[in-house]
Design an enzyme around this catalytic site. Structure first.
Site, mmCIF file in Angstrom:
data_model
loop_
_atom_site.group_PDB
_atom_site.id
_atom_site.type_symbol
_atom_site.label_atom_id
_atom_site.label_comp_id
_atom_site.label_asym_id
_atom_site.label_seq_id
_atom_site.Cartn_x
_atom_site.Cartn_y
_atom_site.Cartn_z
ATOM 1 N N GLY A 57 2.462 2.229 10.675
ATOM 2 C CA GLY A 57 3.445 3.313 10.517
ATOM 3 C C GLY A 57 4.177 3.697 11.794
ATOM 4 N N GLU B 166 -5.406 -4.960 10.693
ATOM 5 C CA GLU B 166 -4.380 -3.936 10.871
ATOM 6 C C GLU B 166 -4.655 -3.160 12.153
ATOM 7 O OE1 GLU B 166 -2.445 -2.750 6.943
ATOM 8 O OE2 GLU B 166 -4.258 -1.566 7.101
ATOM 9 N N SER C 189 3.344 -2.172 10.312
ATOM 10 C CA SER C 189 4.802 -2.203 10.538
ATOM 11 C C SER C 189 5.433 -3.549 10.207
ATOM 12 C CB SER C 189 5.127 -1.791 11.985
ATOM 13 O OG SER C 189 4.733 -0.453 12.201
ATOM 14 N N HIS D 8 -9.520 1.142 4.892
ATOM 15 C CA HIS D 8 -8.237 1.342 5.580
ATOM 16 C C HIS D 8 -8.453 2.308 6.746
ATOM 17 C CE1 HIS D 8 -4.127 2.547 6.400
ATOM 18 N NE2 HIS D 8 -3.737 1.470 5.744
ATOM 19 N N GLU E 155 -6.830 4.713 7.778
ATOM 20 C CA GLU E 155 -6.612 6.131 7.453
ATOM 21 C C GLU E 155 -7.836 6.723 6.759
ATOM 22 O OE1 GLU E 155 -2.852 5.501 5.501
ATOM 23 O OE2 GLU E 155 -1.971 5.008 7.447
ATOM 24 N N ASN F 256 0.866 -1.187 0.000
ATOM 25 C CA ASN F 256 0.000 0.000 0.000
ATOM 26 C C ASN F 256 0.898 1.231 0.000
ATOM 27 O OD1 ASN F 256 -1.826 2.030 0.472
ATOM 28 N ND2 ASN F 256 -2.233 1.465 2.610
ATOM 29 N N LYS G 163 0.028 4.243 -0.239
ATOM 30 C CA LYS G 163 -0.659 5.402 0.340
ATOM 31 C C LYS G 163 -0.475 6.619 -0.592
ATOM 32 C CE LYS G 163 0.467 3.530 4.834
ATOM 33 N NZ LYS G 163 0.148 3.623 6.235
HETATM 34 C C1 PEP Z 1 -0.782 0.137 5.901
HETATM 35 O O1 PEP Z 1 -0.833 1.305 5.578
HETATM 36 O O2 PEP Z 1 -1.693 -0.632 5.538
HETATM 37 C C2 PEP Z 1 0.343 -0.325 6.700
HETATM 38 C C3 PEP Z 1 0.314 -1.534 7.173
HETATM 39 O O3 PEP Z 1 1.371 0.569 6.895
HETATM 40 P P1 PEP Z 1 2.814 0.262 7.557
HETATM 41 O O4 PEP Z 1 3.291 -1.063 7.006
HETATM 42 O O5 PEP Z 1 3.664 1.384 7.156
HETATM 43 O O6 PEP Z 1 2.598 0.155 9.025
#
Ligand code: PEP
Length: 251
Positions: free
Chosen positions: A175, A169, A214, A99, A101, A12, A14
């Site tokens: 992040g 998630e 992460s 997601h 976000e 992803n 983003k």
């Molecule tokens: C994500 O945005 O779905 C995500 C898992 O981000 P990150 O791996 O940077 O934590």
């Protein structure tokens, strides 16, 4: 990992990625074609501005693409939005919906995520439906109940006969460099699997449950070895070809 399921590693990007990012993608394609064939489906979800170009570029290396969001309607007066059919037209096979976000920045509810997942399926895309608890919810002991509620309301009944993917998630892990313990991941994924089987019977055994938050080369092997973790949704680490390739190779 669930033995009978082909895992999925999805990147992803983003709101990252200008034309220059295509060079990094080229490098990923080279790594994938030079090495042994990946034991998973590899997807990248670039910003919509790059989707058609990325789809054309990665076809030779076996990578597939996805969008990061879609509107629940097929077309119409929704300035600035993108329909699932447009993503499919640009070469996508997947689309991320719900997601955290989007849930936070745009106030997306489970019922909207449900509608987006249905729109994705109608356009021939596989929705990657994201769920996960906040830090306060985990501290309050509500993580399992929150995720259960999100899945009940976001995943359409039609998931019985179609391809959908769930991405667990934890919001506090996205992040931040933090991840849940392997035991917590095992418990959450086991609970999600049980819920899917309870609702969809044998079809629930085949739904991929990704872990996201992460995931990095250093922790991917351990996380991907956890029961009922059928791949990963990878944010930051998907922007660097070497890191993303290391995660793909950890499957
Ligand atoms: C994500 O945005 O779905 C995500 C898992 O981000 P990150 O791996 O940077 O934590």
């Amino acid at each position: 990992m669930t033995a009978r399921i082909t895992p999925l590693i999805a990147g992803n990007w983003k709101m990252n990625g200008l034309t220059a990012a295509l060079g990094e993608l080229q490098r990923l394609g080279e790594l994938l074609t030079a090495g042994t064939a990946p034991r998973c489906t590899v997807a990248v979800c670039p910003p919509a501005t790059l989707l058609a170009r990325v789809s054309a570029q990665v076809a030779v290396s076996g990578i597939v693409t996805g969008g990061q969001d879609c509107h629940p309607a097929q077309s119409g007066a929704h300035t600035g939005d993108i329909s699932a059919a447009m993503l499919a037209d640009a070469g996508a096979q997947f689309v991320i919906v719900g997601h955290s976000e989007r849930r936070t920045d745009h106030g997306e509810t489970d019922s909207l995520v449900h509608a987006k997942a249905l729109a994705a399926v109608a356009a021939g895309l596989t929705p990657i439906i994201c769920v996960g608890e906040t830090e306060a919810q985990r501290r309050g002991g509500e993580a399992a109940a929150v995720v259960r509620r999100q899945i009940a309301a976001s995943v359409p009944d039609e998931a019985q006969g179609i391809d959908v993917v769930i991405a667990y998630e934890p919001v506090w892990a996205i992040g931040t460099g933090l991840t849940p313990s392997l035991e917590d991941i095992r418990d959450m994924h086991g609970g999600i699997r049980a819920q899917l089987v309870e609702r969809f019977g044998a079809a629930g055994e085949r739904i991929r449950i990704l872990y996201g938050g992460s995931m990095k080369p250093a922790n991917a092997r351990d996380i991907l070895a956890v029961e009922n973790v059928d791949g990963g949704l990878v944010g930051g680490a998907s922007l660097l070809a070497n890191d993303f390739y290391a995660i793909i190779s950890a499957v």
